[in-house]
Write a protein that holds these residues in place. Structure first.
Motif, PDB file in Angstrom:
ATOM      1  N   LEU A  98      37.460  24.800  47.629  1.00 44.21           N
ATOM      2  CA  LEU A  98      38.172  25.899  46.987  1.00 44.21           C
ATOM      3  C   LEU A  98      39.677  25.837  47.252  1.00 44.21           C
ATOM      4  O   LEU A  98      40.115  25.562  48.375  1.00 44.21           O
ATOM      5  N   HIS A  99      40.436  26.135  46.202  1.00 43.15           N
ATOM      6  CA  HIS A  99      41.876  26.359  46.265  1.00 43.15           C
ATOM      7  C   HIS A  99      42.602  25.309  47.118  1.00 43.15           C
ATOM      8  O   HIS A  99      42.533  24.127  46.813  1.00 43.15           O
ATOM      9  N   SER A 100      43.286  25.753  48.211  1.00 42.81           N
ATOM     10  CA  SER A 100      44.106  24.832  48.999  1.00 42.81           C
ATOM     11  C   SER A 100      43.275  23.834  49.802  1.00 42.81           C
ATOM     12  O   SER A 100      43.841  23.006  50.530  1.00 42.81           O
ATOM     13  N   SER A 150      48.098  34.933  40.168  1.00 40.39           N
ATOM     14  CA  SER A 150      47.548  33.741  40.812  1.00 40.39           C
ATOM     15  C   SER A 150      48.692  32.861  41.286  1.00 40.39           C
ATOM     16  O   SER A 150      49.842  33.037  40.881  1.00 40.39           O
ATOM     17  N   GLU A 151      48.364  31.917  42.158  1.00 38.89           N
ATOM     18  CA  GLU A 151      49.334  30.890  42.525  1.00 38.89           C
ATOM     19  C   GLU A 151      49.217  29.773  41.500  1.00 38.89           C
ATOM     20  O   GLU A 151      48.111  29.338  41.189  1.00 38.89           O
ATOM     21  N   MET A 152      50.367  29.309  40.982  1.00 32.66           N
ATOM     22  CA  MET A 152      50.339  28.219  40.025  1.00 32.66           C
ATOM     23  C   MET A 152      50.043  26.914  40.749  1.00 32.66           C
ATOM     24  O   MET A 152      50.704  26.579  41.748  1.00 32.66           O
ATOM     25  N   TYR A 153      49.026  26.204  40.280  1.00 31.69           N
ATOM     26  CA  TYR A 153      48.792  24.812  40.653  1.00 31.69           C
ATOM     27  C   TYR A 153      48.989  23.993  39.385  1.00 31.69           C
ATOM     28  O   TYR A 153      48.410  24.331  38.344  1.00 31.69           O
ATOM     29  N   GLY A 154      49.828  22.939  39.460  1.00 29.82           N
ATOM     30  CA  GLY A 154      50.175  22.206  38.245  1.00 29.82           C
ATOM     31  C   GLY A 154      49.927  20.718  38.335  1.00 29.82           C
ATOM     32  O   GLY A 154      49.885  20.132  39.419  1.00 29.82           O
ATOM     33  N   GLY A 196      42.155  30.982  44.005  1.00 26.71           N
ATOM     34  CA  GLY A 196      41.751  31.504  45.311  1.00 26.71           C
ATOM     35  C   GLY A 196      42.837  31.609  46.363  1.00 26.71           C
ATOM     36  O   GLY A 196      42.566  31.486  47.556  1.00 26.71           O
ATOM     37  N   HIS A 197      44.093  31.862  45.940  1.00 26.05           N
ATOM     38  CA  HIS A 197      45.156  32.011  46.928  1.00 26.05           C
ATOM     39  C   HIS A 197      44.933  33.270  47.770  1.00 26.05           C
ATOM     40  O   HIS A 197      44.524  34.307  47.252  1.00 26.05           O
ATOM     41  N   GLU A 198      45.251  33.158  49.073  1.00 24.55           N
ATOM     42  CA  GLU A 198      44.850  34.192  50.040  1.00 24.55           C
ATOM     43  C   GLU A 198      45.538  35.550  49.857  1.00 24.55           C
ATOM     44  O   GLU A 198      45.011  36.558  50.310  1.00 24.55           O
ATOM     45  N   THR A 199      46.713  35.579  49.192  1.00 18.44           N
ATOM     46  CA  THR A 199      47.399  36.873  49.066  1.00 18.44           C
ATOM     47  C   THR A 199      47.097  37.584  47.743  1.00 18.44           C
ATOM     48  O   THR A 199      47.733  38.586  47.427  1.00 18.44           O
TER      49      THR A 199
HETATM   50 ZN    ZN Z   1      47.476  29.104  47.931  1.00 14.50          ZN
END
Ligand code: ZN
Length: 244
Positions: A98-100, A150-154, A196-199
């Protein structure tokens, strides 16, 4: 049989960050665990600071699918535990990263690539598009769903070409990202899912939980598969002449 899920969480942000604590008062793992229990799985949790990170041989032997959330302490995961999880995946245990977790030792080992990506944390909208509606992980999903912040992942995402790609995300700032990627590794299956960013309260989102639950069902060990044995000199199956 009810699938047995172990939800693994690094659990460090929750110990110090007030905002994360307010969203996940009992830790990301407990929110994920109750979300997955609601989908009918038998769920246990394990965290980095437990003995053997909570991932003993006994726990892994009783785990059909392991979910993995980590971010700030990837390096603190013991190599012996990474090796143990890797072996279990090759033997058939499912793994949901998940996520990071894209930078987790176990994911990088399974991928064999940099797993680099672009990122930006300004709480922009993410629109998750289902690009393979025939895939089991797409079951019951709409064409797309949205995560308000959400946090952008690119892209480019430094992964091998997925064996199947289930979702692509678009972000309000303009980037796109292969957010739901499936892989086969040995007898095992791996699903990476990026939201799934924590904040942000992303693991309280029913659609996100549905994708992860579908991922658990897809990644579960395939029953009654032929055992892989390592025989250097197998006898021929057909009756053929053998030169002495
Ligand atoms: Zn994150």
């Amino acid at each position: 049989m009810t699938l047995r899920v172990t939800v693994w969480n690094e659990g460090r942000h929750e110990k110090t960050d007030k905002k994360v604590q307010s969203i996940y008062p009992n830790g990301i793992h407990e929110t994920l665990a109750s979300g997955l229990q609601a989908h009918g799985f038998t769920v246990r949790t394990a965290t980095l600071d437990e003995l053997e990170h909570g991932l003993t041989d006994a726990v892994l032997a009783e785990t059909d699918v392991l979910t993995w959330w980590g971010h700030m302490a990837h390096d603190e995961v013991e190599d012996t535990i990474v090796e143990r999880v890797h072996q279990r995946v090759l033997e058939g245990m499912g793994l949901i990263v998940l996520h990071s977790g894209h930078f987790a030792k176990i994911f990088k080992r399974l991928m064999g690539t940099t797993c680099n990506l672009k990122w930006r944390e300004i709480g922009e909208k993410e629109r998750v598009w289902v690009v393979n509606p025939a895939h089991p992980i797409a079951e019951g999903l709409p064409d797309y769903f949205e995560i308000p912040a959400s946090e952008m992942y690119g892209e480019p995402f430094g992964i091998p070409e997925p064996d199947s790609l289930v979702t692509i995300s678009w972000f309000a700032g303009g980037e796109v990202f292969r957010s739901g990627c499936c892989y086969y590794r040995g007898q095992g299956k791996v699903f990476y899912f990026s939201p799934g960013h924590e904040t942000y309260p992303i693991y309280h989102n029913d659609m996100v939980l549905k994708v992860i639950a579908n991922g658990v069902r897809w990644a579960a060990p395939t029953p009654n598969t032929p055992k892989v044995t390592i025989e250097n000199r197998p006898k021929p199956i057909e009756d053929i002449p053998i030169a002495e």
